[in-house]
Design a protein around this motif. Structure first.
Motif, PDB file in Angstrom:
ATOM      1  N   ASP A 131       0.841  -1.121  -0.063  1.00 45.10           N
ATOM      2  CA  ASP A 131       0.209   0.136   0.075  1.00 45.10           C
ATOM      3  C   ASP A 131       1.013   1.287   0.016  1.00 45.10           C
ATOM      4  N   ALA A 132       1.724   1.365   1.044  1.00 46.81           N
ATOM      5  CA  ALA A 132       2.611   2.645   1.000  1.00 46.81           C
ATOM      6  C   ALA A 132       3.986   2.223   0.438  1.00 46.81           C
ATOM      7  N   GLN A 181       1.235   0.945 -11.781  1.00 46.60           N
ATOM      8  CA  GLN A 181       0.159   0.168 -10.954  1.00 46.60           C
ATOM      9  C   GLN A 181       0.714   0.523  -9.351  1.00 46.60           C
ATOM     10  N   ASP A 182      -0.319   1.156  -8.777  1.00 49.95           N
ATOM     11  CA  ASP A 182       0.128   2.059  -7.297  1.00 49.95           C
ATOM     12  C   ASP A 182       0.303   1.015  -6.288  1.00 49.95           C
ATOM     13  N   LEU A 183       0.116  -0.224  -6.410  1.00 53.04           N
ATOM     14  CA  LEU A 183       0.361  -1.177  -5.344  1.00 53.04           C
ATOM     15  C   LEU A 183       1.458  -1.963  -5.808  1.00 53.04           C
ATOM     16  N   SER A 189       8.141  -1.246 -12.225  1.00 52.24           N
ATOM     17  CA  SER A 189       9.483  -0.501 -12.792  1.00 52.24           C
ATOM     18  C   SER A 189      10.171  -1.690 -13.451  1.00 52.24           C
ATOM     19  N   THR A 190      10.285  -2.825 -12.908  1.00 50.59           N
ATOM     20  CA  THR A 190      10.945  -3.845 -13.533  1.00 50.59           C
ATOM     21  C   THR A 190      10.343  -4.049 -15.025  1.00 50.59           C
ATOM     22  N   LYS A 191       9.130  -4.181 -15.040  1.00 50.81           N
ATOM     23  CA  LYS A 191       8.460  -4.489 -16.434  1.00 50.81           C
ATOM     24  C   LYS A 191       8.628  -3.426 -17.470  1.00 50.81           C
ATOM     25  N   ILE A 225      -1.550 -13.866  -8.889  1.00 51.88           N
ATOM     26  CA  ILE A 225      -2.655 -13.042  -8.279  1.00 51.88           C
ATOM     27  C   ILE A 225      -2.994 -13.447  -6.861  1.00 51.88           C
ATOM     28  N   PRO A 226      -3.176 -14.495  -6.465  1.00 54.69           N
ATOM     29  CA  PRO A 226      -3.530 -14.853  -5.001  1.00 54.69           C
ATOM     30  C   PRO A 226      -2.409 -14.925  -4.175  1.00 54.69           C
ATOM     31  N   ALA A 227      -1.140 -14.963  -4.796  1.00 53.53           N
ATOM     32  CA  ALA A 227       0.033 -14.846  -4.136  1.00 53.53           C
ATOM     33  C   ALA A 227       0.441 -13.323  -3.666  1.00 53.53           C
ATOM     34  N   SER A 228      -0.308 -12.526  -4.333  1.00 51.60           N
ATOM     35  CA  SER A 228       0.194 -11.129  -4.387  1.00 51.60           C
ATOM     36  C   SER A 228      -0.829 -10.158  -3.478  1.00 51.60           C
ATOM     37  N   PHE A 229      -2.083 -10.517  -3.464  1.00 50.61           N
ATOM     38  CA  PHE A 229      -3.238  -9.364  -3.298  1.00 50.61           C
ATOM     39  C   PHE A 229      -4.027 -10.073  -2.211  1.00 50.61           C
TER      40      PHE A 229
END
Length: 282
Positions: A131-132, A181-183, A189-191, A225-229
């Protein structure tokens, strides 16, 4: 509308496909036409998600496939079974593409096994939602860049001595390279770096007959996705796309196939966008 399970949020990267609900669609939709007959391909992150769908599609098109994966043994075995069920050969190589010595070992193993290398798909990645931005640790930044950028560079460096005229390199970048993507600021940046790497390598290698292109998927239902959010993000994943749903891995793999075969023989330095209709430029 597909309901994504919120009790299957995972706590490890890059995530496990065999724990996802519903499972992603990875099987090819159409019969093969021999477009990769006799070719040998390496696919990083090939155990699951876009990598698995690509591995199975490549096998259906006649390629022998080596998948590289971090530690998801069950997922890798499922992918190998699917590759072999297509009548092709496959091997799985376990380790971290962020370590150059491992990348060297993988390429050497594939060349020893099959005597050639024609296609490199740089697909392995990790992402960590935060988030931050000030809370993104130095360790997280380094890990994300090492996997997503260094890993692609290392694999290309090791593969190049074995790639001849007509060979193809395909990189997985992301819609986040174009829109942010703010989260996922470090991931985005890597992409962006992968996008620039793809364009620069394309110019560098054009004279040798090696083509370099990329795909920039939008929201795709993969283990990341389920591993990140958190659960609320997983439950509504992809609904904001113009098509109103997330994509499936087998909706991205055909773009990678196109860029890997002779159908795209007059393309290098380009990126395809299987992203559900996001209004972005190239």
């Amino acid at each position: 509308m597909t309901q994504f399970s919120t009790n299957r949020v995972q706590d490890q990267q890059p995530g496990l496909e065999d724990e996802m609900s519903p499972p992603p669609d990875y099987m090819p939709r159409f019969p093969g036409s021999g477009r990769l007959e006799g070719k040998v391909a390496i696919i990083t992150g090939g155990d699951s998600g876009i990598g698995r769908a690509t591995a199975v599609l490549f096998a259906r098109e006649g390629a022998r496939v080596a998948i590289i994966y971090l530690n998801e043994d069950d997922d890798a075995e499922t992918t190998l079974e699917a590759v072999r069920s297509e009548g092709s050969q496959g091997i799985a190589l376990r380790g971290d593409v962020g370590e150059k010595a491992f990348c060297r070992e993988c390429v050497a193993r594939v060349v020893k096994e099959w005597g050639r290398l024609d296609i490199l798909v740089n697909n392995a990645a990790e992402q960590h939602s935060q988030d931050a931005f000030e809370d993104v640790s130095e360790e997280q930044i380094e890990a994300t860049f090492r996997t997503n950028v260094f890993g692609q560079m290392f694999m290309v460096q090791e593969a190049l001595p074995h790639l001849g005229e007509g060979a193809a390199i395909v990189a997985t970048t992301s819609i986040t390279a174009y829109r942010g993507q703010d989260l996922l600021i470090d991931y985005a940046s890597t992409k962006g770096a992968v996008l620039s790497l793809t364009r620069a390598l394309a110019q560098k290698l054009a004279g040798s007959g090696v083509r370099v292109n990329g795909v920039a998927p939008g929201p795709i239902w993969t283990p990341l996705i389920p591993a990140s959010f958190p659960p609320d993000k997983v439950e509504s994943f992809g609904e904001s796309s113009p098509l109103g749903r997330p994509g499936q891995p087998n909706e991205v793999a055909p773009s990678i196939l196109f860029l890997s075969c002779e159908d795209s023989s007059y393309m290098t330095g380009h990126v395809l966008h299987p992203d559900g209709g996001a209004p972005i430029g190239d």
